[in-house]
Write a protein that holds these residues in place. Structure first.
Motif: not given
Length: 80
Positions: A61-71
């Motif tokens: 979940h944290a990895a998905r959230r970080m990818r979304k924030a980075a995009s």
């Protein structure tokens, strides 16, 4: 490189929990479980397995959230 500490913890607890739960299943009729009637290895193996799965789910979940924030961040590179 970013490594979330929840990943190795989740893997460790999942593997150890699965081993202990498997041992608990194979020894359910043994004398060790008779006094209480509870297969303690099975119970704690499942608890450890659930904890490991929770850690892995939180890391994903944290990895998905970080990818979304980075995009969604604007580019910081200038062209000149």
């Amino acid at each position: 490189m970013h490594l979330d500490v929840r990943i190795p913890i989740g893997i460790l607890f999942s593997l150890v929990g699965a081993i202990i739960a498997g041992y608990g299943v194979t020894t359910m009729g043994d004398a060790a479980a008779r006094p209480t009637g509870i297969a303690i290895n099975l119970v704690w193996g499942l608890v450890m397995l659930a904890f490991g799965a929770t850690m892995l789910a939180l890391a994903a979940h944290a990895a998905r959230r970080m990818r979304k924030a980075a995009s969604h961040q604007p580019s910081t590179h200038s062209s000149g």
